[in-house]
Scaffold this motif. Structure first.
Motif, PDB file in Angstrom:
ATOM      1  N   LYS A  14       0.835  -1.214   0.000  1.00 20.81           N
ATOM      2  CA  LYS A  14       0.000   0.000   0.000  1.00 20.81           C
ATOM      3  C   LYS A  14       0.868   1.262   0.000  1.00 20.81           C
ATOM      4  CE  LYS A  14      -3.293  -2.480  -0.391  1.00 20.81           C
ATOM      5  NZ  LYS A  14      -3.642  -2.750  -1.758  1.00 20.81           N
ATOM      6  N   THR A  18       0.784   4.038  -2.954  1.00 18.00           N
ATOM      7  CA  THR A  18       0.599   5.464  -2.664  1.00 18.00           C
ATOM      8  C   THR A  18       1.704   6.286  -3.324  1.00 18.00           C
ATOM      9  OG1 THR A  18      -0.457   4.851  -0.582  1.00 18.00           O
ATOM     10  CG2 THR A  18       0.239   7.137  -0.820  1.00 18.00           C
ATOM     11  N   THR A  83      -6.385   5.492   4.292  1.00 21.85           N
ATOM     12  CA  THR A  83      -7.798   5.429   3.903  1.00 21.85           C
ATOM     13  C   THR A  83      -8.284   6.792   3.416  1.00 21.85           C
ATOM     14  OG1 THR A  83      -8.159   3.679   5.530  1.00 21.85           O
ATOM     15  CG2 THR A  83     -10.100   4.805   4.689  1.00 21.85           C
ATOM     16  N   TRP A  86      -6.714   7.619  -0.150  1.00 21.67           N
ATOM     17  CA  TRP A  86      -7.281   6.822  -1.238  1.00 21.67           C
ATOM     18  C   TRP A  86      -8.761   7.103  -1.447  1.00 21.67           C
ATOM     19  CZ3 TRP A  86      -4.931   4.664  -5.132  1.00 21.67           C
ATOM     20  CH2 TRP A  86      -3.568   4.424  -5.020  1.00 21.67           C
ATOM     21  N   LEU A  87      -9.500   7.407  -0.380  1.00 20.71           N
ATOM     22  CA  LEU A  87     -10.906   7.786  -0.523  1.00 20.71           C
ATOM     23  C   LEU A  87     -11.032   9.115  -1.253  1.00 20.71           C
ATOM     24  CD1 LEU A  87     -13.892   7.247   0.105  1.00 20.71           C
ATOM     25  CD2 LEU A  87     -13.533   8.422   2.286  1.00 20.71           C
ATOM     26  N   PHE A  90     -10.173   8.462  -4.882  1.00 23.58           N
ATOM     27  CA  PHE A  90     -11.246   7.679  -5.513  1.00 23.58           C
ATOM     28  C   PHE A  90     -12.432   8.577  -5.836  1.00 23.58           C
ATOM     29  CE2 PHE A  90     -15.246   5.331  -4.702  1.00 23.58           C
ATOM     30  CZ  PHE A  90     -15.294   4.635  -5.903  1.00 23.58           C
ATOM     31  N   ALA A 110      -8.254   2.899  -7.794  1.00 20.47           N
ATOM     32  CA  ALA A 110      -8.406   3.541  -6.484  1.00 20.47           C
ATOM     33  C   ALA A 110      -9.483   2.839  -5.664  1.00 20.47           C
ATOM     34  CB  ALA A 110      -8.739   5.023  -6.660  1.00 20.47           C
ATOM     35  N   LEU A 114      -8.710   1.063  -2.073  1.00 20.67           N
ATOM     36  CA  LEU A 114      -9.517   1.463  -0.920  1.00 20.67           C
ATOM     37  C   LEU A 114     -10.263   0.272  -0.338  1.00 20.67           C
ATOM     38  CD1 LEU A 114     -10.522   3.819   0.818  1.00 20.67           C
ATOM     39  CD2 LEU A 114     -12.339   4.149  -0.867  1.00 20.67           C
TER      40      LEU A 114
END
Length: 126
Positions: A14, A18, A83, A86-87, A90, A110, A114
């Motif tokens: 992860k 990123t 979180t 990525w949220l 997304f 994405a 997530l």
């Protein structure tokens, strides 16, 4: 360090994902690929947001490589920032897809990143 990497391999991946998102924005910066003009992704490809991606990736990388279990706040900090980032991206990719009427690889990717983070938090809990 090797034992920590074996135990926290998921978080290592992860962190790299990123960093990859930050590299994606560095490569595509100012190329005008985000349509329509004024899209939220035009803002999210600016240096402060790319720096934020690098910081969050580094937080996850440090967690995955070193034994930080004596710091009880570190894992919630790492998972929360991952979180959130990525949220946010997304939602931005999803908004771009909605305005252009096309589903993009970026929004699907994405979503799956997530989804895997949230799944890891809910299933593993440790």
């Amino acid at each position: 360090m090797e034992d920590n990497l074996k135990h926290n391999y998921f978080w290592f991946v992860k962190a790299l994902e990123t960093y990859g998102l930050g590299i994606f924005f560095i490569i595509n910066r100012s190329t005008g690929i985000f349509l329509p003009p004024g899209n939220i992704l035009d803002t999210l490809d600016d240096p402060p947001f790319i720096f934020t991606l690098a910081v969050v990736g580094t937080i996850a990388l440090v967690f995955s490589l070193w034994d930080l279990h004596h710091l009880p706040f570190y894992k919630p900090l790492m998972t929360g920032t991952l979180t959130f980032v990525w949220l946010m991206f997304f939602c931005a990719f999803g908004f771009e897809d909605w305005t252009t009427g096309k589903l993009s690889f970026q929004s699907m990717y994405a979503f799956f990143v997530l989804f895997s983070i949230i799944g890891q938090l809910l299933i593993k809990k440790g």
